[in-house]
Design an enzyme around this catalytic site. Structure first.
Site, PDB file in Angstrom:
ATOM      1  CG  HIS A  24      -0.480   0.612   2.705  1.00  0.00           C
ATOM      2  ND1 HIS A  24      -1.285  -0.087   3.798  1.00  0.00           N
ATOM      3  CD2 HIS A  24       0.451   0.675   2.781  1.00  0.00           C
ATOM      4  CE1 HIS A  24      -0.406   0.051   4.687  1.00  0.00           C
ATOM      5  NE2 HIS A  24       0.904   0.804   3.677  1.00  0.00           N
ATOM      6  CD  GLU A  39      -4.692  -1.056   3.276  1.00  0.00           C
ATOM      7  OE1 GLU A  39      -3.722  -1.573   2.958  1.00  0.00           O
ATOM      8  OE2 GLU A  39      -3.961  -1.255   4.776  1.00  0.00           O
TER       9      GLU A  39
HETATM   10  P1  PGA Z   1       6.016   1.762   8.324  1.00  0.00           P
HETATM   11  O1  PGA Z   1       5.168   2.687   7.202  1.00  0.00           O
HETATM   12  O2  PGA Z   1       6.664   3.070   8.163  1.00  0.00           O
HETATM   13  O3  PGA Z   1       5.950   2.104   9.837  1.00  0.00           O
HETATM   14  O4  PGA Z   1       6.709   1.033   7.811  1.00  0.00           O
HETATM   15  C1  PGA Z   1       4.521   2.373   6.221  1.00  0.00           C
HETATM   16  C2  PGA Z   1       3.476   2.845   5.667  1.00  0.00           C
HETATM   17  O5  PGA Z   1       2.703   2.040   6.204  1.00  0.00           O
HETATM   18  O6  PGA Z   1       3.608   3.528   4.797  1.00  0.00           O
END
Ligand code: PGA
Length: 256
Positions: free
Chosen positions: A142, A147
């Site tokens: 995503h 999503e």
């Molecule tokens: P994260 O999330 O940096 O906490 O891994 C990235 C995202 O879900 O876009």
């Protein structure tokens, strides 16, 4: 066109990301009014925001002429909840960078009615569009809260979080049950209109998603794969996240 920086540490990635942002800001402020920065939350961009806080002070960038738009926000969460993206943006970005809070926007911060996503989309347009959008990537591919299955032409809207995302984000809450189920997110079409994209990925958990995004088929099943059609993408990845890329030698610029 994609440029790829492969880094050894998050601190190094942060410096490179900060430099890209400063260069874009200097360019934009020379010829336009405000520099419009798309900001993202999550763990990944943290070292970039920290490096940027130091770097901005040494640069000619006028922080009073930076506007910021966040990528997404949970739908059912109070603004003063420490894990609302409005709170995270204030804590990690607005305050340390010294931005004018009135120029920092998050989806739905002017109400949560049905028209809120359209108003947000309009606010981005009214600002002249986003000059540089910072992006993380989810393990499921995503970008923002688009999503798998999201239309590659989607605009700002209310969307549901995937269960995997709720599981991944449960580390910020006391239980998975507490993680909100819905969000307001910039759409993939919205993100694709930013003039430059800075995608950051660290860690083995992101390797498959990054390879699918940069080198797999362009498909709604991997929302980040839409960026293959964007003309100006900078990717900053550590060696683990970049480990499954097989064509990176052919990217337009490659820094190892
Ligand atoms: P994260 O999330 O940096 O906490 O891994 C990235 C995202 O879900 O876009």
């Amino acid at each position: 066109m994609t440029s790829l920086y492969v880094v050894d540490t998050l601190a190094e990635g942060g410096q490179i990301g900060a430099e890209e942002i400063v260069e874009a800001a200097v360019r934009c402020q020379r010829v336009e009014g405000d520099f419009v920065l798309g900001v993202s939350t999550g763990s990944t961009p943290g070292s970039t925001w920290r490096a940027l806080a130091g770097r901005l002070g040494e640069s000619s960038v006028d922080t009073g002429r930076i506007q910021a738009f966040a990528l997404d926000e949970y739908l059912d969460i109070e603004a003063d909840h420490p894990e609302s993206y409005r709170a995270v943006v204030r804590r990690q970005i607005t305050l340390p960078l010294g931005l004018n809070p009135e120029k920092v926007r998050c989806p739905g911060d002017d109400g949560r009615d049905l028209q809120a996503p359209q108003r947000y989309e309009q606010a981005i347009r009214d600002a002249g569009g986003i000059d540089l959008q910072v992006l993380g990537i989810g393990r499921n591919g995503h970008i923002a809260f688009n999503e798998p299955g999201s239309s590659l032409a989607s605009r700002c809207r209310v969307a549901a979080l995937a269960e995997q995302t709720r599981q991944d984000n449960s580390r910020f809450f006391s239980s998975q049950e507490e993680v909100p189920r819905y969000c307001i997110t910039q759409g993939i079409g919205t993100i694709m209109q930013a003039r430059q994209l800075l995608l950051i990925a660290y860690g083995t958990a992101k390797a498959e998603a990054l390879a699918a995004a940069l080198e797999g088929p362009i498909t709604a099943a991997v929302p980040a794969s839409a960026i293959q059609l964007h003309p100006d993408v900078v990717v900053v990845a550590d060696r683990s996240a970049a480990s499954l890329l097989v064509h990176s030698a052919n990217y337009s610029a490659l820094r190892l």
